[in-house]
Design a protein around this motif. Structure first.
Motif, PDB file in Angstrom:
ATOM      1  N   ILE A   7       0.838  -1.198   0.000  1.00 50.23           N
ATOM      2  CA  ILE A   7       0.000   0.000   0.000  1.00 50.23           C
ATOM      3  C   ILE A   7       0.873   1.248   0.000  1.00 50.23           C
ATOM      4  O   ILE A   7       1.799   1.384   0.794  1.00 50.23           O
ATOM      5  CB  ILE A   7      -0.927   0.038   1.229  1.00 50.23           C
ATOM      6  N   HIS A   8       0.563   2.165  -0.911  1.00 48.18           N
ATOM      7  CA  HIS A   8       1.234   3.469  -0.953  1.00 48.18           C
ATOM      8  C   HIS A   8       0.181   4.522  -1.296  1.00 48.18           C
ATOM      9  O   HIS A   8      -0.543   4.384  -2.275  1.00 48.18           O
ATOM     10  CB  HIS A   8       2.346   3.470  -2.014  1.00 48.18           C
ATOM     11  N   ASN A  10      -2.575   5.066   0.054  1.00 45.69           N
ATOM     12  CA  ASN A  10      -3.908   4.457   0.134  1.00 45.69           C
ATOM     13  C   ASN A  10      -4.336   3.750  -1.156  1.00 45.69           C
ATOM     14  O   ASN A  10      -5.515   3.692  -1.485  1.00 45.69           O
ATOM     15  CB  ASN A  10      -4.961   5.506   0.509  1.00 45.69           C
ATOM     16  N   GLN A  11      -3.362   3.195  -1.894  1.00 50.60           N
ATOM     17  CA  GLN A  11      -3.693   2.378  -3.058  1.00 50.60           C
ATOM     18  C   GLN A  11      -2.639   1.292  -3.220  1.00 50.60           C
ATOM     19  O   GLN A  11      -1.485   1.464  -2.817  1.00 50.60           O
ATOM     20  CB  GLN A  11      -3.794   3.232  -4.330  1.00 50.60           C
ATOM     21  N   PRO A  12      -3.015   0.137  -3.805  1.00 52.12           N
ATOM     22  CA  PRO A  12      -2.049  -0.938  -3.995  1.00 52.12           C
ATOM     23  C   PRO A  12      -1.079  -0.628  -5.127  1.00 52.12           C
ATOM     24  O   PRO A  12      -1.496  -0.190  -6.195  1.00 52.12           O
ATOM     25  CB  PRO A  12      -2.935  -2.148  -4.329  1.00 52.12           C
ATOM     26  N   MET A  99      -4.946  -7.172  -2.418  1.00 45.63           N
ATOM     27  CA  MET A  99      -4.610  -5.950  -1.708  1.00 45.63           C
ATOM     28  C   MET A  99      -5.737  -4.919  -1.797  1.00 45.63           C
ATOM     29  O   MET A  99      -6.010  -4.192  -0.852  1.00 45.63           O
ATOM     30  CB  MET A  99      -3.308  -5.360  -2.261  1.00 45.63           C
ATOM     31  N   ARG A 100      -6.436  -4.874  -2.947  1.00 45.78           N
ATOM     32  CA  ARG A 100      -7.579  -3.969  -3.078  1.00 45.78           C
ATOM     33  C   ARG A 100      -8.676  -4.345  -2.079  1.00 45.78           C
ATOM     34  O   ARG A 100      -9.298  -3.485  -1.460  1.00 45.78           O
ATOM     35  CB  ARG A 100      -8.136  -4.013  -4.506  1.00 45.78           C
ATOM     36  N   LEU A 103      -7.583  -3.337   1.376  1.00 45.20           N
ATOM     37  CA  LEU A 103      -7.695  -1.890   1.538  1.00 45.20           C
ATOM     38  C   LEU A 103      -9.149  -1.469   1.721  1.00 45.20           C
ATOM     39  O   LEU A 103      -9.463  -0.590   2.531  1.00 45.20           O
ATOM     40  CB  LEU A 103      -7.094  -1.193   0.313  1.00 45.20           C
TER      41      LEU A 103
END
Length: 257
Positions: A7-8, A10-12, A99-100, A103
């Motif tokens: 995560i960076h 707030n997105q993968p 990852m999505r 998140l």
């Protein structure tokens, strides 16, 4: 090998180092592939899908690398077509999907969480964030108003760049900063928002204060309200009407009597 996707902002994303390691390529060549795709895709796509950054190599030198969104990754890896490369692309795509979902779970609002304890924890986080945003907005409003004091000849005379903390002004009256802040609050001049005292709206455009931000480190900053010389005179007149004089004038009155 570390995580394929992380995560960076707030997105993968993945990065060029991971791509080089997984696909068995020289990192310098991967950087060339990335820059080529940025050139082909254009600046609009590049700006929101490729993030240039750095890493520290084994010689302790800062070297360039890129973070890539899933769309950017697919674009770069499109030309990697060996049997093993295709399998690795599938792994990346599956990891992006996982990852999505993770998140989305992290960002789920409190009312959608079934577990009562986790729902309560999330609600507390939401309230803290709301309070932080409220404080930031109020500080910003005061800063904007502070930049627009009403001009007059009196203001021109009083223009002075030196700013004073409330502690310094309070000392003139033999008071603590806590007591001075409480008195100004009692007299309807200011109110406390979080850890900072802010002026009520009717005083914000008078040129009495300047709100400053002191950066502590990359993650922390302290906002404080400093008083101008005009603000100091305002406090003087305000407290004088309440029968509160600075120490020096009390001494003068004592000598006169």
């Amino acid at each position: 090998m570390g995580e394929l996707v992380f995560i960076h902002n707030n997105q993968p994303v993945t990065d060029s180092l991971t791509i080089a390691e997984v696909f068995g390529k020289d990192h310098g060549n991967v950087l060339k592939d990335i820059r080529k795709q940025i050139e082909y895709a254009g600046p609009d796509f590049g700006r929101v899908n490729f993030y240039e950054s750095t890493y520290t190599n084994s010689q302790n030198k800062q070297m360039p690398k890129f973070d890539l969104t899933e769309e950017a990754f697919v674009l770069v890896a499109m030309s990697y077509n060996t049997k093993e490369a295709v399998r690795m692309k599938i792994r990346f795509i599956q990891e992006f999907k996982r990852m999505r979902e993770q998140l989305a779970e992290i960002n789920k609002p409190s009312y959608m969480i079934d577990d009562p304890i986790e729902r309560a924890k999330k609600w507390i986080e939401e309230q803290k964030e709301k309070q932080k945003l409220k404080t930031e907005n109020l500080v910003l409003t005061q800063q904007v108003n502070e930049m627009q004091p009403k001009a007059s000849y009196y203001d021109m005379i009083l223009q002075n760049k030196s700013l004073l903390s409330v502690t310094k002004i309070a000392k003139d009256y033999g008071m603590s900063a806590r007591a001075m802040n409480a008195k100004l609050h009692e007299l309807g001049v200011q109110y406390k928002q979080g850890d900072i005292w802010l002026l009520y709206a009717k005083y914000q455009d008078k040129g009495y204060t300047q709100t400053t931000t002191h950066v502590i480190d990359a993650d922390k900053a302290r906002v404080s309200t400093k008083w101008t010389q005009k603000g100091r005179l305002f406090i003087y007149e305000l407290l004088k009407n309440e029968g509160i004089l600075p120490i020096i004038e009390r001494d003068q009155e004592g000598e006169a009597s």
